[in-house]
Motif scaffolding. Structure first.
Motif, PDB file in Angstrom:
ATOM      1  N   HIS A 241       0.871  -1.178   0.000  1.00 19.35           N
ATOM      2  CA  HIS A 241       0.000   0.000   0.000  1.00 19.35           C
ATOM      3  C   HIS A 241       0.908   1.229   0.000  1.00 19.35           C
ATOM      4  CE1 HIS A 241      -3.866   2.031   1.391  1.00 19.35           C
ATOM      5  NE2 HIS A 241      -2.958   2.977   1.589  1.00 19.35           N
ATOM      6  N   PRO A 242       1.487   1.572  -1.154  1.00 18.61           N
ATOM      7  CA  PRO A 242       2.462   2.675  -1.188  1.00 18.61           C
ATOM      8  C   PRO A 242       1.791   4.045  -1.243  1.00 18.61           C
ATOM      9  CG  PRO A 242       2.849   1.021  -2.913  1.00 18.61           C
ATOM     10  CD  PRO A 242       1.455   0.827  -2.397  1.00 18.61           C
ATOM     11  N   HIS A 243       2.408   4.986  -0.559  1.00 18.70           N
ATOM     12  CA  HIS A 243       2.053   6.396  -0.694  1.00 18.70           C
ATOM     13  C   HIS A 243       3.129   7.094  -1.522  1.00 18.70           C
ATOM     14  CE1 HIS A 243      -1.545   7.161   1.994  1.00 18.70           C
ATOM     15  NE2 HIS A 243      -1.335   5.849   2.103  1.00 18.70           N
ATOM     16  N   ASN A 244       2.996   8.389  -1.668  1.00 26.71           N
ATOM     17  CA  ASN A 244       3.777   9.093  -2.677  1.00 26.71           C
ATOM     18  C   ASN A 244       4.490  10.319  -2.116  1.00 26.71           C
ATOM     19  OD1 ASN A 244       4.485   9.182  -5.501  1.00 26.71           O
ATOM     20  ND2 ASN A 244       3.157  10.977  -5.703  1.00 26.71           N
ATOM     21  N   ASP A 245       4.881  10.272  -0.846  1.00 24.31           N
ATOM     22  CA  ASP A 245       5.465  11.457  -0.222  1.00 24.31           C
ATOM     23  C   ASP A 245       6.735  11.934  -0.910  1.00 24.31           C
ATOM     24  OD1 ASP A 245       3.904  11.708   2.620  1.00 24.31           O
ATOM     25  OD2 ASP A 245       4.115   9.619   2.005  1.00 24.31           O
ATOM     26  N   ARG A 246       7.502  11.020  -1.446  1.00 25.16           N
ATOM     27  CA  ARG A 246       8.739  11.384  -2.149  1.00 25.16           C
ATOM     28  C   ARG A 246       8.529  11.483  -3.657  1.00 25.16           C
ATOM     29  NH1 ARG A 246      13.642  10.384   0.335  1.00 25.16           N
ATOM     30  NH2 ARG A 246      14.474   9.636  -1.651  1.00 25.16           N
ATOM     31  N   GLY A 247       7.288  11.307  -4.094  1.00 24.53           N
ATOM     32  CA  GLY A 247       7.003  11.369  -5.529  1.00 24.53           C
ATOM     33  C   GLY A 247       7.425  10.131  -6.285  1.00 24.53           C
ATOM     34  N   THR A 248       7.663   9.030  -5.557  1.00 24.08           N
ATOM     35  CA  THR A 248       8.152   7.813  -6.211  1.00 24.08           C
ATOM     36  C   THR A 248       7.252   6.616  -5.926  1.00 24.08           C
ATOM     37  OG1 THR A 248       9.655   7.404  -4.350  1.00 24.08           O
ATOM     38  CG2 THR A 248      10.550   8.581  -6.231  1.00 24.08           C
ATOM     39  N   GLY A 249       5.967   6.888  -5.678  1.00 20.00           N
ATOM     40  CA  GLY A 249       5.040   5.806  -5.358  1.00 20.00           C
ATOM     41  C   GLY A 249       4.946   4.749  -6.441  1.00 20.00           C
ATOM     42  N   VAL A 250       4.915   5.174  -7.701  1.00 21.14           N
ATOM     43  CA  VAL A 250       4.829   4.214  -8.808  1.00 21.14           C
ATOM     44  C   VAL A 250       6.092   3.367  -8.873  1.00 21.14           C
ATOM     45  CG1 VAL A 250       4.784   3.994 -11.324  1.00 21.14           C
ATOM     46  CG2 VAL A 250       3.171   5.532 -10.180  1.00 21.14           C
ATOM     47  N   ALA A 251       7.240   4.004  -8.785  1.00 17.59           N
ATOM     48  CA  ALA A 251       8.508   3.255  -8.829  1.00 17.59           C
ATOM     49  C   ALA A 251       8.599   2.283  -7.658  1.00 17.59           C
ATOM     50  CB  ALA A 251       9.685   4.228  -8.803  1.00 17.59           C
ATOM     51  N   ALA A 252       8.212   2.730  -6.461  1.00 19.88           N
ATOM     52  CA  ALA A 252       8.264   1.855  -5.296  1.00 19.88           C
ATOM     53  C   ALA A 252       7.361   0.646  -5.479  1.00 19.88           C
ATOM     54  CB  ALA A 252       7.857   2.635  -4.041  1.00 19.88           C
ATOM     55  N   THR A 253       6.201   0.867  -6.086  1.00 22.64           N
ATOM     56  CA  THR A 253       5.269  -0.243  -6.331  1.00 22.64           C
ATOM     57  C   THR A 253       5.863  -1.250  -7.307  1.00 22.64           C
ATOM     58  OG1 THR A 253       3.381   1.203  -5.928  1.00 22.64           O
ATOM     59  CG2 THR A 253       2.964  -0.821  -7.169  1.00 22.64           C
ATOM     60  N   GLU A 254       6.419  -0.743  -8.392  1.00 18.83           N
ATOM     61  CA  GLU A 254       6.982  -1.645  -9.395  1.00 18.83           C
ATOM     62  C   GLU A 254       8.144  -2.456  -8.830  1.00 18.83           C
ATOM     63  OE1 GLU A 254       5.852   0.642 -13.540  1.00 18.83           O
ATOM     64  OE2 GLU A 254       7.710   1.222 -12.536  1.00 18.83           O
ATOM     65  N   LEU A 255       8.987  -1.821  -8.051  1.00 24.34           N
ATOM     66  CA  LEU A 255      10.108  -2.560  -7.474  1.00 24.34           C
ATOM     67  C   LEU A 255       9.632  -3.544  -6.409  1.00 24.34           C
ATOM     68  CD1 LEU A 255      12.986   0.072  -7.186  1.00 24.34           C
ATOM     69  CD2 LEU A 255      12.288  -1.333  -9.124  1.00 24.34           C
ATOM     70  N   ALA A 256       8.601  -3.165  -5.652  1.00 24.15           N
ATOM     71  CA  ALA A 256       8.061  -4.091  -4.656  1.00 24.15           C
ATOM     72  C   ALA A 256       7.434  -5.314  -5.316  1.00 24.15           C
ATOM     73  CB  ALA A 256       7.029  -3.376  -3.792  1.00 24.15           C
ATOM     74  N   LEU A 257       6.833  -5.139  -6.490  1.00 26.45           N
ATOM     75  CA  LEU A 257       6.304  -6.292  -7.227  1.00 26.45           C
ATOM     76  C   LEU A 257       7.440  -7.216  -7.657  1.00 26.45           C
ATOM     77  CD1 LEU A 257       3.532  -4.567  -9.389  1.00 26.45           C
ATOM     78  CD2 LEU A 257       3.181  -6.188  -7.516  1.00 26.45           C
ATOM     79  N   LEU A 258       8.546  -6.618  -8.086  1.00 20.13           N
ATOM     80  CA  LEU A 258       9.718  -7.440  -8.420  1.00 20.13           C
ATOM     81  C   LEU A 258      10.228  -8.189  -7.189  1.00 20.13           C
ATOM     82  CD1 LEU A 258      11.753  -4.934 -10.649  1.00 20.13           C
ATOM     83  CD2 LEU A 258      10.218  -6.758 -11.409  1.00 20.13           C
ATOM     84  N   ALA A 259      10.039  -7.558  -6.024  1.00 14.17           N
ATOM     85  CA  ALA A 259      10.553  -8.146  -4.783  1.00 14.17           C
ATOM     86  C   ALA A 259       9.619  -9.189  -4.189  1.00 14.17           C
ATOM     87  CB  ALA A 259      10.811  -7.041  -3.763  1.00 14.17           C
ATOM     88  N   GLY A 260       8.473  -9.433  -4.825  1.00  7.65           N
ATOM     89  CA  GLY A 260       7.630 -10.535  -4.378  1.00  7.65           C
ATOM     90  C   GLY A 260       6.232 -10.186  -3.939  1.00  7.65           C
ATOM     91  N   ALA A 261       5.827  -8.928  -4.026  1.00  9.43           N
ATOM     92  CA  ALA A 261       4.462  -8.569  -3.634  1.00  9.43           C
ATOM     93  C   ALA A 261       3.451  -9.211  -4.582  1.00  9.43           C
ATOM     94  CB  ALA A 261       4.297  -7.054  -3.640  1.00  9.43           C
ATOM     95  N   ASP A 262       2.316  -9.639  -4.008  1.00  7.05           N
ATOM     96  CA  ASP A 262       1.264 -10.299  -4.786  1.00  7.05           C
ATOM     97  C   ASP A 262       0.093  -9.368  -5.083  1.00  7.05           C
ATOM     98  OD1 ASP A 262       2.546 -12.897  -4.337  1.00  7.05           O
ATOM     99  OD2 ASP A 262       1.768 -12.745  -2.288  1.00  7.05           O
ATOM    100  N   ARG A 263      -0.012  -8.287  -4.356  1.00  4.74           N
ATOM    101  CA  ARG A 263      -1.239  -7.493  -4.353  1.00  4.74           C
ATOM    102  C   ARG A 263      -0.880  -6.015  -4.177  1.00  4.74           C
ATOM    103  NH1 ARG A 263      -4.945  -5.963  -0.115  1.00  4.74           N
ATOM    104  NH2 ARG A 263      -7.161  -6.253  -0.635  1.00  4.74           N
ATOM    105  N   VAL A 264      -1.669  -5.141  -4.798  1.00  3.69           N
ATOM    106  CA  VAL A 264      -1.413  -3.703  -4.719  1.00  3.69           C
ATOM    107  C   VAL A 264      -2.701  -2.978  -4.334  1.00  3.69           C
ATOM    108  CG1 VAL A 264      -0.795  -1.608  -5.991  1.00  3.69           C
ATOM    109  CG2 VAL A 264       0.452  -3.739  -6.413  1.00  3.69           C
ATOM    110  N   GLU A 265      -2.614  -2.142  -3.302  1.00  7.93           N
ATOM    111  CA  GLU A 265      -3.705  -1.237  -2.951  1.00  7.93           C
ATOM    112  C   GLU A 265      -3.337   0.169  -3.416  1.00  7.93           C
ATOM    113  OE1 GLU A 265      -5.552  -3.418   1.023  1.00  7.93           O
ATOM    114  OE2 GLU A 265      -4.547  -1.467   1.238  1.00  7.93           O
ATOM    115  N   GLY A 266      -4.266   0.819  -4.101  1.00  9.05           N
ATOM    116  CA  GLY A 266      -3.993   2.170  -4.585  1.00  9.05           C
ATOM    117  C   GLY A 266      -5.258   2.825  -5.070  1.00  9.05           C
ATOM    118  N   THR A 267      -5.109   3.965  -5.712  1.00 10.76           N
ATOM    119  CA  THR A 267      -6.260   4.751  -6.161  1.00 10.76           C
ATOM    120  C   THR A 267      -6.090   5.179  -7.609  1.00 10.76           C
ATOM    121  OG1 THR A 267      -5.244   6.816  -5.411  1.00 10.76           O
ATOM    122  CG2 THR A 267      -6.671   5.671  -3.840  1.00 10.76           C
TER     123      THR A 267
END
Length: 562
Positions: A241-267
């Motif tokens: 469930h990434p937020h975007n305080d540093r403006g890198t929410g999309v990048a953090a999500t994509e890298l977390a998916l590479l790291a093994g995340a199965d599910r994404v919460e977002g808007t």
């Protein structure tokens, strides 16, 4: 000077054998929209019931199978909204609604009251585990914080016995990124133990970057680290469930998916507290342009944008990826030229893969139009003007003519600002096609004289034209239509013309029964050259009209030089 020394980096983990940098996103995650909860609570004016219903139906249409509908224990309108969804049977069979509650007894009980009548639901419980919040908000020890989580889990488990449907448990250690990783694992494992999680009865463990605290690679390291250290990775669905305080929410999500995340919460479009949640539209479309099915349908992205703006009273920025007003627009002349050439190559090759400079996606795939891609202003070059004339109006300007016409358009843009495609075509029409002074075409007749042994030519051209207000008929001879027409002008008192260039094509836009001819002439004894354009169903007539157009432009140049 800004006092950067008042800030310190959060201590990160060591993961020298990380594996995520060598991986690719190969499939879509489980998507969970939190527009109606996290997104809604961040609005200046929260959505009304009818707006919530419209947003919910839009999310269903897009393909979301899990939708967090609110915090029914904390707000009457959210309680009423959930009851409306249930009692009006608005939740499709293949969609699971999710509700959020803190790990507090009265809130959990109220949540279960709101769920009555559902056959399945995700109950999402949370409590903050971060070092900072343990210290300054709760003033509790690690054991006390862990007990809040396990007590909440036990109550949900107990209440499931009174619930007719199936409950899927979700647990979030809020502010996960500010928590010691081993402690986060300890708390989550304790929750799963209480629940009795198994591979057949999985718990959703949601690891939120409630506040972005470091670069996206650090979030990926955290996700991979905890994924390795849970007691049994198979008894959980690892959610982020990434937020975007540093403006890198999309990048953090994509890298977390590479790291093994199965599910994404977002808007949608990243609406959410402070700088927002991760933008699911961008993450999903980024997959799409890498050849991965995102399992969400944004093929009518303008419609989604309209509903979002209507319900949230927020605006999608003009540069927002994929949906912004200007994202398929090029102002730079070099960009316009590259787009123009790329579109032509793509069509010529009939390629399976979209490869066009500066356009990572075909705008048609999200139901955007090609017309707005190129906009012409004082920075634009010949490529942009040529692209507009070709793509929108069907005129394939010869390369040598493009700079000639683009200079005319640039003069207009310098005086008026941005020039619309319609203004460009009106200028083209006026300067070339309807340029009928002092000469105006009336009619032509082409006679085959190839069998007449008394002459050396194959064609005779008889041209009727209005010359400075007087009707004239002139004749000329040649071995083809163009030679005969050129001879008719050159032997009948008109300034002797050299034919420097000629091309023609059927019009691909507008009236497909017509042809366009382009002629470049130079007046003998001068350096003056001009292009002319003619349009007609008969290609010979179109060519003669193009010659007259070029001659009229030369006449004007000669008059202006006097």
């Amino acid at each position: 000077m800004m006092n950067y020394q008042k800030y310190k980096r959060f201590e990160t983990i060591s993961l020298p054998d990380r594996t995520w940098p060598d991986k690719h996103i190969e499939k879509a995650p489980i998507w969970c929209s939190v527009d109606l909860r996290d997104g809604n609570q961040a609005l200046v004016t929260p959505m009304k019931i009818e707006e919530k219903v419209e947003m919910f139906q839009t999310l269903v249409d897009l393909g979301f199978k899990e939708i967090e509908v609110g915090f029914p224990s904390a707000s009457q309108i959210e309680y009423d909204f959930l009851r409306l969804l249930i009692e009006e049977h608005l939740i499709p069979d293949d969609v699971t609604v999710q509700v959020l509650t803190q790990c507090r007894e009265h809130l959990i009980r109220r949540t279960f009251e709101a769920l009555k009548g559902l056959d399945k639901a995700i109950v999402h419980i949370y409590n903050s585990t971060s070092i900072l919040q343990r210290d300054v908000v709760f003033n509790k020890s690690k054991e006390e914080i862990k007990k809040i989580a396990t007590d909440g889990c036990q109550l949900v488990k107990d209440l499931c016995g009174e619930f007719d449907g199936k409950v899927i448990l979700e647990y979030s250690p809020e502010s996960f990124t500010g928590t010691e990783m081993d402690y986060a694992v300890e708390v989550c494992d304790a929750v799963m133990d209480v629940w009795g999680a198994t591979p057949d009865n999985k718990v959703i463990i949601n690891l939120p970057a409630t506040v972005e605290m470091d670069t996206p690679n650090v979030y990926a390291d955290q996700i991979e680290y905890v994924g390795r250290h849970f007691k049994d990775r198979n008894r959980m669905i690892l959610s982020i469930h990434p937020h975007n305080d540093r403006g890198t929410g999309v990048a953090a999500t994509e890298l977390a998916l590479l790291a093994g995340a199965d599910r994404v919460e977002g808007t949608l479009f990243g609406n959410g507290e402070r700088t927002g949640n991760v933008d699911i539209v961008t993450v999903a479309m980024n997959m799409f342009v890498q050849g991965v099915d995102p399992k969400l349908d944004f093929s009518h992205i303008n419609d989604v944008k309209h509903v979002y703006e209507k319900c949230t009273k927020m605006e999608v920025g003009p540069r927002q990826p994929y949906a912004g007003q200007l994202v398929f627009t090029a102002f730079s002349g070099s960009h316009q030229d590259a787009i123009n050439k790329g579109i032509h190559k793509y069509r010529e090759r009939g390629s399976k893969y979209w490869e066009v400079p500066y356009l990572p996606i075909d705008p048609a795939d999200v139901n955007r139009q090609y017309e707005p891609i190129v906009r012409i202003n004082s920075q634009s070059g010949k490529g942009g003007v040529a692209y507009v004339m070709d793509t929108i109006f069907g005129y394939h300007l010869p390369k040598a003519m493009q700079a000639d016409f683009a200079s005319d358009v640039q003069k207009i843009s310098e005086a008026e600002g941005e020039v619309s495609p319609e203004r460009i075509f009106d200028t083209f029409n006026k300067d070339y096609i309807e340029n009928e002074q002092p000469l105006k075409f009336v009619s032509q007749k082409l006679i085959d004289i190839s069998e007449d042994s008394s002459n050396d030519f194959e064609r005779e051209a008889i041209i009727k034209l209005n010359d400075h207000g007087n009707i004239r008929i002139i004749e000329g001879y040649g071995n083809g239509p163009i030679d005969a027409a050129k001879d008719a002008f050159n032997r009948n008192g008109y300034p002797y013309m050299h034919l420097l260039d000629y091309s023609e094509h059927a019009l691909t836009s507008g009236s497909s029964s017509k042809a366009a001819a382009y002629v470049c002439l130079r007046a003998k004894g001068t350096s003056i050259t001009e292009w002319g354009v003619g349009v007609h169903a008969n290609i010979t007539t179109a060519t003669i009209k193009a010659m007259i157009s070029a001659m009229n432009r030369i006449y004007k140049r000669l008059d202006d030089s006097k």
